[in-house]
Design a protein around this motif. Sequence first.
Motif, short mmCIF file in Angstrom:
data_model
loop_
_atom_site.label_atom_id
_atom_site.label_comp_id
_atom_site.label_asym_id
_atom_site.label_seq_id
_atom_site.Cartn_x
_atom_site.Cartn_y
_atom_site.Cartn_z
N UNK A 90 -95.81 -95.81 -57.05
CA UNK A 90 -94.66 -95.22 -56.37
C UNK A 90 -93.39 -96.01 -56.65
N UNK A 91 -93.51 -97.32 -56.85
CA UNK A 91 -92.35 -98.12 -57.23
C UNK A 91 -91.82 -97.72 -58.58
N UNK A 92 -92.72 -97.43 -59.51
CA UNK A 92 -92.31 -97.03 -60.86
C UNK A 92 -91.51 -95.72 -60.81
N UNK A 96 -87.76 -95.16 -61.94
CA UNK A 96 -87.51 -94.18 -63.00
C UNK A 96 -86.41 -93.21 -62.59
N UNK A 97 -86.47 -92.72 -61.36
CA UNK A 97 -85.45 -91.77 -60.90
C UNK A 97 -84.06 -92.40 -60.90
N UNK A 98 -84.01 -93.69 -60.57
CA UNK A 98 -82.72 -94.39 -60.56
C UNK A 98 -82.23 -94.69 -61.98
N UNK A 99 -83.17 -94.85 -62.90
CA UNK A 99 -82.80 -95.09 -64.30
C UNK A 99 -81.99 -93.92 -64.84
N UNK A 100 -82.35 -92.72 -64.45
CA UNK A 100 -81.62 -91.53 -64.88
C UNK A 100 -80.23 -91.45 -64.25
#
Length: 408
Positions: A90-92, A96-100
């Motif tokens: 869930x951390x990944x 990932x969503x914030x990377x976008x």
Amino acid sequence: MKRKKVVIFLYNRLFDPLIQSNFWLYIKDYLKDPDRSVDFCLITYENPEFPLTKEQEVLVEEWMEHGMKWKKLKWNPGTGLTAKAKDIIQGFFALLSLRFKGYKHALSLASVAGTFLYLYWLILRNRYFLYQFEPHSEYAIDNKMWEENSFQFKISHYLERKAAAKAAVVASGTRFMESRIREEWKFSTPFFKIPTVANDRKFVFDLKDRERVREELGLSNNDFLLFYPGKFGDLYYREEAAFMFKWLREDISNLHFLIVTPHDDEEVIRLFEEARVDSSAYTIRHSDYADIHKYYSAADFAVISVPPGPSKKFISNIKVGEYLCAGLPFLITRGVSEDYVYALEKKVGVVVDDFQEEFIKKAAPEVRRFLEADRDELRRHCRNVGLEYRGFQKLNGIFKEAIQELTQ
């Protein structure tokens, strides 16, 4: 100037006292600065058993008004691989969503969160900063929590080293960790020495708190108060702490022990009964972080209850800074961090090889000398050392340099 976006990744609750009393001091200072160079999005693992209080909700609203964003994940209880895997996954996806959304940098607190960031880096390739990086796997060996040939130790130790190798920045509290990274591991990772900061505005001597707490404890001006705010077992001494007090009190009969702890009273009482310490000689209290500082003012001497061991030189214990800023000298074992060096060289504490009878009894006259010293003069001296060693104003500048290195 366009602000860089940084994820703060905490494998813990936001309002865990160890976060609020240490790392979060830096973040609050950033949030108050309208000219700051970074914006933060926080990822934490919240435990439903510890919902936010009304006061905490107000603080969060204030921080969000200053531009902080927050992703709350649910912590999965347990130490097994299944629980950890769920937390990692869930951390990944949160990262990932914030990377976008343009978050290319990440900052973690302590080694477990740091190893998570390394695993995410394998796919996301975001630059990350390991703050308060210490070898937790080795602590577990020294404290007999894990076996050296166990799978837990091997995988944790491997990931800690890999995390340091691929980090953009590493910060830790001692020169020993810098030596390991540079000389033993041969890594060129930028390193910043940042001992665990103390909230020097909170932990400051207050005469009214001293008088009120000591009156509650039934102590006279002739009584000396030994103080330990902490846990028993795992990374800390257990029954040895009770015996330590017993042996000190045999030499200093007017010494009272105040324990402020999350443990149940019954558990602590059993430890002192085993050591055959009379119940009138010690007091057990419980406190949240908001009020804990009041007990520091009541004390005359404090305890760092960390057993010795090869890994302990890497520790940067937050209580040392809090003790010193509150004007308290302390007892500590040899080889723990650079704290024992400060105790000796700056004359702010007593160093013993272990919490064993021969060492404690040998140290008792030195403890007595601290207790009988001019109280105001000793308090000023300890605070000055604390500000120089662990004060916020000094360390905040170094932390900002580390963030700048991360986001360059």
